[in-house]
Scaffold this active site. Structure first.
Site, PDB file in Angstrom:
ATOM      1  N   LYS A 194       0.874  -1.182   0.000  1.00  0.00           N
ATOM      2  CA  LYS A 194       0.000   0.000   0.000  1.00  0.00           C
ATOM      3  C   LYS A 194       0.912   1.234   0.000  1.00  0.00           C
ATOM      4  O   LYS A 194       1.483   1.599   1.006  1.00  0.00           O
ATOM      5  CB  LYS A 194      -0.884  -0.001   1.260  1.00  0.00           C
ATOM      6  CG  LYS A 194      -2.187   0.720   1.095  1.00  0.00           C
ATOM      7  CD  LYS A 194      -2.277   2.191   1.289  1.00  0.00           C
ATOM      8  CE  LYS A 194      -1.772   2.972   2.408  1.00  0.00           C
ATOM      9  NZ  LYS A 194      -1.686   4.413   2.023  1.00  0.00           N
ATOM     10  N   GLU A 269       9.697   0.724  10.588  1.00  0.00           N
ATOM     11  CA  GLU A 269      10.817   1.628  10.281  1.00  0.00           C
ATOM     12  C   GLU A 269      10.265   3.037  10.402  1.00  0.00           C
ATOM     13  O   GLU A 269       9.497   3.486   9.557  1.00  0.00           O
ATOM     14  CB  GLU A 269      11.332   1.375   8.853  1.00  0.00           C
ATOM     15  CG  GLU A 269      11.902  -0.006   8.615  1.00  0.00           C
ATOM     16  CD  GLU A 269      13.212  -0.252   9.368  1.00  0.00           C
ATOM     17  OE1 GLU A 269      13.839   0.731   9.820  1.00  0.00           O
ATOM     18  OE2 GLU A 269      13.579  -1.416   9.527  1.00  0.00           O
ATOM     19  N   CYS A 303      14.199  10.186   6.149  1.00  0.00           N
ATOM     20  CA  CYS A 303      14.140   9.792   7.571  1.00  0.00           C
ATOM     21  C   CYS A 303      15.499   9.807   8.237  1.00  0.00           C
ATOM     22  O   CYS A 303      15.620  10.106   9.419  1.00  0.00           O
ATOM     23  CB  CYS A 303      13.528   8.406   7.688  1.00  0.00           C
ATOM     24  SG  CYS A 303      14.496   7.144   6.834  1.00  0.00           S
ATOM     25  N   GLU A 399      10.582  15.866  15.085  1.00  0.00           N
ATOM     26  CA  GLU A 399      10.994  15.637  13.699  1.00  0.00           C
ATOM     27  C   GLU A 399      10.218  16.584  12.782  1.00  0.00           C
ATOM     28  O   GLU A 399       8.991  16.565  12.767  1.00  0.00           O
ATOM     29  CB  GLU A 399      10.677  14.183  13.291  1.00  0.00           C
ATOM     30  CG  GLU A 399      11.142  13.863  11.875  1.00  0.00           C
ATOM     31  CD  GLU A 399      10.651  12.519  11.347  1.00  0.00           C
ATOM     32  OE1 GLU A 399       9.496  12.148  11.639  1.00  0.00           O
ATOM     33  OE2 GLU A 399      11.411  11.850  10.634  1.00  0.00           O
TER      34      GLU A 399
HETATM   35  P1  NAP Z   1       2.850   8.220   7.688  1.00  0.00           P
HETATM   36  O1  NAP Z   1       1.865   9.317   7.694  1.00  0.00           O
HETATM   37  O2  NAP Z   1       3.096   7.488   8.943  1.00  0.00           O
HETATM   38  O3  NAP Z   1       2.365   7.213   6.531  1.00  0.00           O
HETATM   39  C1  NAP Z   1       3.109   6.071   6.158  1.00  0.00           C
HETATM   40  C2  NAP Z   1       2.193   5.120   5.408  1.00  0.00           C
HETATM   41  O4  NAP Z   1       1.197   4.622   6.295  1.00  0.00           O
HETATM   42  C3  NAP Z   1       1.423   5.762   4.249  1.00  0.00           C
HETATM   43  O5  NAP Z   1       1.250   4.830   3.201  1.00  0.00           O
HETATM   44  C4  NAP Z   1       0.093   6.083   4.903  1.00  0.00           C
HETATM   45  O6  NAP Z   1      -0.941   6.256   3.955  1.00  0.00           O
HETATM   46  C5  NAP Z   1      -0.103   4.838   5.745  1.00  0.00           C
HETATM   47  N1  NAP Z   1      -1.043   4.964   6.857  1.00  0.00           N
HETATM   48  C6  NAP Z   1      -1.527   6.076   7.457  1.00  0.00           C
HETATM   49  N2  NAP Z   1      -2.363   5.740   8.470  1.00  0.00           N
HETATM   50  C7  NAP Z   1      -2.387   4.387   8.521  1.00  0.00           C
HETATM   51  C8  NAP Z   1      -3.070   3.435   9.348  1.00  0.00           C
HETATM   52  N3  NAP Z   1      -3.852   3.806  10.346  1.00  0.00           N
HETATM   53  N4  NAP Z   1      -2.869   2.114   9.109  1.00  0.00           N
HETATM   54  C9  NAP Z   1      -2.048   1.707   8.116  1.00  0.00           C
HETATM   55  N5  NAP Z   1      -1.392   2.561   7.294  1.00  0.00           N
HETATM   56  C10 NAP Z   1      -1.555   3.878   7.495  1.00  0.00           C
HETATM   57  O7  NAP Z   1       4.281   8.713   7.188  1.00  0.00           O
HETATM   58  P2  NAP Z   1       4.602   9.680   5.959  1.00  0.00           P
HETATM   59  O8  NAP Z   1       4.187  11.053   6.319  1.00  0.00           O
HETATM   60  O9  NAP Z   1       4.095   9.063   4.702  1.00  0.00           O
HETATM   61  O10 NAP Z   1       6.200   9.572   5.918  1.00  0.00           O
HETATM   62  C11 NAP Z   1       7.025  10.357   6.675  1.00  0.00           C
HETATM   63  C12 NAP Z   1       7.498   9.612   7.913  1.00  0.00           C
HETATM   64  O11 NAP Z   1       8.097   8.365   7.550  1.00  0.00           O
HETATM   65  C13 NAP Z   1       8.578  10.375   8.663  1.00  0.00           C
HETATM   66  O12 NAP Z   1       8.343  10.297  10.033  1.00  0.00           O
HETATM   67  C14 NAP Z   1       9.857   9.629   8.287  1.00  0.00           C
HETATM   68  O13 NAP Z   1      10.907   9.770   9.220  1.00  0.00           O
HETATM   69  C15 NAP Z   1       9.353   8.220   8.196  1.00  0.00           C
HETATM   70  N6  NAP Z   1      10.246   7.388   7.370  1.00  0.00           N
HETATM   71  C16 NAP Z   1      11.002   6.429   7.979  1.00  0.00           C
HETATM   72  C17 NAP Z   1      11.903   5.664   7.218  1.00  0.00           C
HETATM   73  C18 NAP Z   1      12.759   4.579   7.853  1.00  0.00           C
HETATM   74  O14 NAP Z   1      13.300   3.746   7.115  1.00  0.00           O
HETATM   75  N7  NAP Z   1      12.915   4.548   9.175  1.00  0.00           N
HETATM   76  C19 NAP Z   1      12.003   5.885   5.844  1.00  0.00           C
HETATM   77  C20 NAP Z   1      11.207   6.873   5.258  1.00  0.00           C
HETATM   78  C21 NAP Z   1      10.319   7.610   6.024  1.00  0.00           C
HETATM   79  P3  NAP Z   1      -1.276   7.745   3.437  1.00  0.00           P
HETATM   80  O15 NAP Z   1       0.018   8.435   3.088  1.00  0.00           O
HETATM   81  O16 NAP Z   1      -2.115   7.506   2.267  1.00  0.00           O
HETATM   82  O17 NAP Z   1      -1.966   8.426   4.590  1.00  0.00           O
END
Ligand code: NAP
Length: 495
Positions: A194, A269, A303, A399
């Site tokens: 997804k 992650e 990230c 962050e």
């Molecule tokens: P996010 O809002 O947590 O979303 C991540 C994914 O989860 C998206 O596909 C999102 O869909 C989905 N999602 C949202 N609510 C959910 C739920 N209740 N159940 C299941 N899936 C759900 O993160 P983001 O804003 O896309 O990405 C930024 C964050 O990712 C930052 O905090 C960054 O540090 C972190 N990140 C970590 C790594 C690592 O390897 N540690 C790598 C890259 C990014 P939608 O987008 O459609 O809402």
């Protein structure tokens, strides 16, 4: 300069009705909820897709389950490696089309989409393909008593867990998707991915290429939708593992939901607030070049990037002035402009979040440079350097996931370690010094999944990556991923 010309294949692809890739087929989906996809460089809609319904999610998981028990299980480890290598070749051959698609949805510089997102996805895929024939158990000799001459032997098997739900964020939707797809397929699992609702398209095209490479129908599926679709996927009783990358709050909700669904195992992650330490002997010019390269790449939406900079007091002035001068030289422009050096943020909601941080910084901090929106269509802001207002400044603890670096002076190494570890996160950290003995003394004291010396943010498929503390559970890459995608079965034999 102007934007590059889009390939006809990209124009045609954008015009298609988009939805999902299920059981080897492109499906537009039957939900009447259409979600717009925006180009962050213009703020204009470039495409739209049908939000996944519960039936779409179920259909994808059922297809993945059939392939797990059937077609993919019948493919030998050697042939699995061949197929993944073929997919890598196809991604490389179609690299420009994929890079353009990803840039259009994510606002990632076209140079970065070509040179990192797509090119590194190929490198990672080939690395994972090599593991296909190397996933093994162990043999052991039990010490059970032998009353009548009987003997014992034992061994372990590494068996694929089943259907994996891969949930991917918007910042590197292809590369992070490939990490999960490759980990699942090479261990014998199947996967439903997804992507984020902001970057739904490129993995759909890659799923088509996967079929061309020989991945059987159902082994690799994509469902597009909001977090609701992700939630439905996690809740599905036939999902055996969740591989999630995203923010800490969503990660905690995902971990709880997976546990509640079926005691489903989850790797998480998550985010970071990564420190970089510039020691007293640092080469300021090299550190400026390094921080410019790593803290501001993809507008800081990485990230692993450094957001907290602890700089020895003797170097603060020289470092911040040189960094600000370099940032002010960056050419801001459209992500499709090959000459632009700094592009837009990825979406409107993220722009609003970053503008909120700017407002706080302007009232509470010294702004060295930036902290302003750029007056042009799309989601552009200036790369920013801020001086922290003491060790408790919220800008050192939250962050931002944007192009904002917050600098605090330090005086000695004991204080430095306390400052670097003063965070709930523990994803990455770096030490910038010419004195390796200082670096080696500091490395064990730093609470982070990865510590770099004189570099930051670079990932390699052979080196495990993941977070400590609130930055996550589990590791990707190296051999570390194998434990998370397989179940260990013990076999004991009396003879
Ligand atoms: P996010 O809002 O947590 O979303 C991540 C994914 O989860 C998206 O596909 C999102 O869909 C989905 N999602 C949202 N609510 C959910 C739920 N209740 N159940 C299941 N899936 C759900 O993160 P983001 O804003 O896309 O990405 C930024 C964050 O990712 C930052 O905090 C960054 O540090 C972190 N990140 C970590 C790594 C690592 O390897 N540690 C790598 C890259 C990014 P939608 O987008 O459609 O809402």
């Amino acid at each position: 300069m102007t934007d590059i010309q889009l390939l006809p294949a990209v124009v045609d692809f954008l015009a298609r009705p988009h939805g999902h890739f299920i059981d080897g087929q492109y499906r537009s989906g039957d939900s009447d909820r259409l979600i717009d996809v925006y180009n962050p460089s213009t703020g204009q809609v470039v495409s739209r897709f049908h939000d996944a319904s519960a039936a779409d999610v179920d259909s994808a998981v059922q297809g993945a389950r059939r392939a797990f028990k059937g077609a993919w299980a019948e493919v030998s480890p050697y042939e699995k490696g061949v197929i993944l290598n073929r997919l890598a070749d196809l991604i490389e051959a179609n690299g420009e089309e994929l890079a353009q698609l990803e840039t259009l949805c994510s606002g990632k510089s076209i140079n970065l989409s070509r040179g990192l997102e797509i090119a590194q996805s190929v490198v990672f895929l080939r690395y994972f393909a090599g593991w296909a024939t190397k996933i093994t158990g162990q043999t052991m000799t039990p010490s059970l008593p032998s009353f009548n001459g009987e003997r014992y032997t034992a061994f372990t098997l590494r068996e694929p867990v089943g259907v994996v739900a891969g949930i991917v964020p918007w910042n590197f939707s292809v590369m992070i998707g490939i990490w999960k797809i490759a980990s699942a397929l090479v261990t014998g699992c199947t996967i439903v991915v997804k992507p984020s609702e902001f970057t739904p398209l490129t993995l759909l095209r890659i799923a088509e290429l996967a079929v061309q490479a020989g991945v059987p129908a159902g082994a690799f599926n994509v469902v597009n939708g909001t977090g609701r679709a992700g939630q439905a996927l996690i809740d599905h009783c036939d999902v055996a593992k969740v591989a999630f990358t995203g923010s800490v709050p969503t990660g905690i909700a995902v971990g709880k939901a997976a546990m509640a669904a079926n005691l489903t195992r989850a790797t998480l992650e998550l985010g970071g607030k990564n420190p970089a330490a510039l020691l007293a002997d640092v080469d300021v010019d090299a550190a400026v070049a390094g921080i410019l390269q790593t803290a501001y790449v993809h507008q800081g939406q990485v990230c692993a990037s450094p957001e907290r900079l602890y700089v020895h007091r003797s170097k603060v002035e020289a470092f911040t002035q040189k960094l600000a001068a370099a940032l002010q030289q960056l050419k801001i422009g459209s992500a499709l402009d090959q000459d632009a050096q700094f592009g837009p943020l990825a979406n409107q909601a993220h722009l609003q979040k970053i503008l909120g941080y700017f407002e706080r910084a302007r009232s509470n901090n010294t702004v060295v440079c930036g902290a302003r929106q750029v007056e042009r269509p799309g989601y552009f802001v200036e790369p920013t350097v801020i001086l922290a207002n003491g060790a408790d400044d919220p800008l050192l603890h939250e962050e931002t996931f944007g192009p904002i670096v917050c600098v605090l002076p330090f005086d000695d190494e004991e204080q430095l370690v306390t400052l670097m570890n003063d965070s709930p996160f523990g994803l990455t950290a770096s030490i910038w010094t010419n004195d390796l003995s200082k670096a080696f003394r500091l490395i064990p004291q730093i609470e982070a999944g990865t510590v770099w010396v004189n570099m930051h943010t670079f990932l390699d498929p052979a080196v495990p990556f993941g977070g400590s503390k609130a930055s996550g559970v589990g590791r990707e890459f190296g051999s570390a991923f194998i434990d998370d995608y397989t179940e260990l079965k013990s076999v004991m034999i009396r003879f």
